[in-house]
Design a protein around this motif. Structure first.
Motif, PDB file in Angstrom:
ATOM      1  N   GLU A 105     -42.407  41.911  65.870  1.00 44.04           N
ATOM      2  CA  GLU A 105     -42.356  42.730  64.654  1.00 44.04           C
ATOM      3  C   GLU A 105     -41.707  41.919  63.552  1.00 44.04           C
ATOM      4  O   GLU A 105     -40.800  41.138  63.820  1.00 44.04           O
ATOM      5  CB  GLU A 105     -41.493  43.965  64.909  1.00 44.04           C
ATOM      6  CG  GLU A 105     -42.307  45.173  65.262  1.00 44.04           C
ATOM      7  CD  GLU A 105     -41.425  46.373  65.551  1.00 44.04           C
ATOM      8  OE1 GLU A 105     -40.203  46.282  65.360  1.00 44.04           O
ATOM      9  OE2 GLU A 105     -41.973  47.380  65.977  1.00 44.04           O
ATOM     10  N   GLU A 152     -40.443  46.772  55.671  1.00 40.05           N
ATOM     11  CA  GLU A 152     -41.448  47.738  55.228  1.00 40.05           C
ATOM     12  C   GLU A 152     -42.483  47.076  54.339  1.00 40.05           C
ATOM     13  O   GLU A 152     -43.541  47.630  54.107  1.00 40.05           O
ATOM     14  CB  GLU A 152     -40.778  48.890  54.472  1.00 40.05           C
ATOM     15  CG  GLU A 152     -40.093  49.827  55.442  1.00 40.05           C
ATOM     16  CD  GLU A 152     -39.417  50.984  54.762  1.00 40.05           C
ATOM     17  OE1 GLU A 152     -39.612  51.170  53.558  1.00 40.05           O
ATOM     18  OE2 GLU A 152     -38.680  51.696  55.463  1.00 40.05           O
ATOM     19  N   THR A 179     -46.048  45.284  57.643  1.00 36.07           N
ATOM     20  CA  THR A 179     -46.013  46.084  58.865  1.00 36.07           C
ATOM     21  C   THR A 179     -46.774  45.410  59.996  1.00 36.07           C
ATOM     22  O   THR A 179     -46.856  45.946  61.089  1.00 36.07           O
ATOM     23  CB  THR A 179     -46.576  47.498  58.593  1.00 36.07           C
ATOM     24  OG1 THR A 179     -47.870  47.368  57.983  1.00 36.07           O
ATOM     25  CG2 THR A 179     -45.671  48.282  57.657  1.00 36.07           C
ATOM     26  N   GLN A 199     -52.026  48.869  59.084  1.00 31.59           N
ATOM     27  CA  GLN A 199     -50.986  47.865  58.796  1.00 31.59           C
ATOM     28  C   GLN A 199     -51.367  47.019  57.584  1.00 31.59           C
ATOM     29  O   GLN A 199     -52.547  46.769  57.321  1.00 31.59           O
ATOM     30  CB  GLN A 199     -50.727  46.995  60.030  1.00 31.59           C
ATOM     31  CG  GLN A 199     -50.117  47.834  61.145  1.00 31.59           C
ATOM     32  CD  GLN A 199     -49.687  47.011  62.338  1.00 31.59           C
ATOM     33  OE1 GLN A 199     -50.306  46.008  62.671  1.00 31.59           O
ATOM     34  NE2 GLN A 199     -48.630  47.454  62.996  1.00 31.59           N
TER      35      GLN A 199
END
Ligand code: PD2
Ligand code: ZN
Length: 215
Positions: free
Chosen positions: A57, A67, A70, A114
């Protein structure tokens, strides 16, 4: 208005050591180009397969999940295998910058929904990383995306549709800061399918073997 010199010479064909790449100008200043046949289908597959088990991630320095992006991503070590070295050398030759100025190749994976919100790839003037700032970017598309996932330059109204093996190139090392600012870009959300890209960032000075990069 006087034209500023670009890092990349504008050509319609780039004969490289191990392949021939075709180029199309999308914007002159700042220079934005689309390239065809940067990687073969097999090379795209091999990059995805090597990157997939290493994806993480995206996190900011304070370990908070980002943020702005993503997708999940990873960096290859510089020269980590003969395959990666070959790709790095080809990219550097295409981008017209010595390979010693190349950061580690990054691979990003976006699933449905995403995205990567609008940002600049260069570091803000005055920050430590800006002392050896990024000057140009190549985003190589490793697969076809069913719907969405375009690379968008909102201030120039340009959207580039992903196509396996092709790439978008842009540079932001102009004397006029307004031209650099115009390279603001994003990855539109993937609507259907998935999106894999490999991103190469180039720095103004060499970074290899000097431990200058902080991620
Ligand atoms: O995946 C993309 O299209 C994209 C868009 C904006 C990648 C990057 N930025 C990047 O890796 O900097
Ligand atoms: Zn970017």
């Amino acid at each position: 208005m006087s034209e500023e010199t670009s890092i990349l010479p504008v050509q319609s064909v780039y004969p490289l050591d191990d392949c021939v790449v075709e180029g199309t100008v999308l914007n002159r200043e700042p220079l934005i180009m689309r390239f065809e046949r940067v990687l073969t289908d097999d090379e795209c597959r091999e990059l995805i397969e090597s990157a997939a088990p290493r994806l993480k991630e995206s996190r900011l320095v304070n370990k908070v999940v980002s943020e702005i992006r993503t997708s999940r991503g990873m960096f290859f070590e510089e020269d980590e295998s003969p395959f990666i070295s070959r790709i790095e050398r080809r990219i550097a030759q295409l981008m017209h910058v010595p390979v010693e100025h190349a950061e580690g190749l990054q691979v990003l994976h976006y699933g449905p929904g995403q995205e990567y919100r609008a940002h600049h790839d260069y570091f803000a003037p005055g920050t430590p990383s800006a002392r050896n700032n990024r000057i140009s970017t190549l985003v190589i598309y490793l697969n076809d995306v069913e719907e969405g996932g375009e690379t968008v330059f909102p201030l120039l109204e340009i959207a580039v549709k992903p196509k396996r093996g092709s790439a978008v190139y842009f540079e932001y090392f102009y004397g006029n800061p307004e031209l650099n600012h115009l390279t603001l870009h994003s990855s539109a959300p993937v609507i259907r399918g998935e999106k894999w890209v490999a991103t190469q960032w180039m720095r103004r000075q060499r970074v290899r073997g000097h431990g200058l990069i902080t991620r």
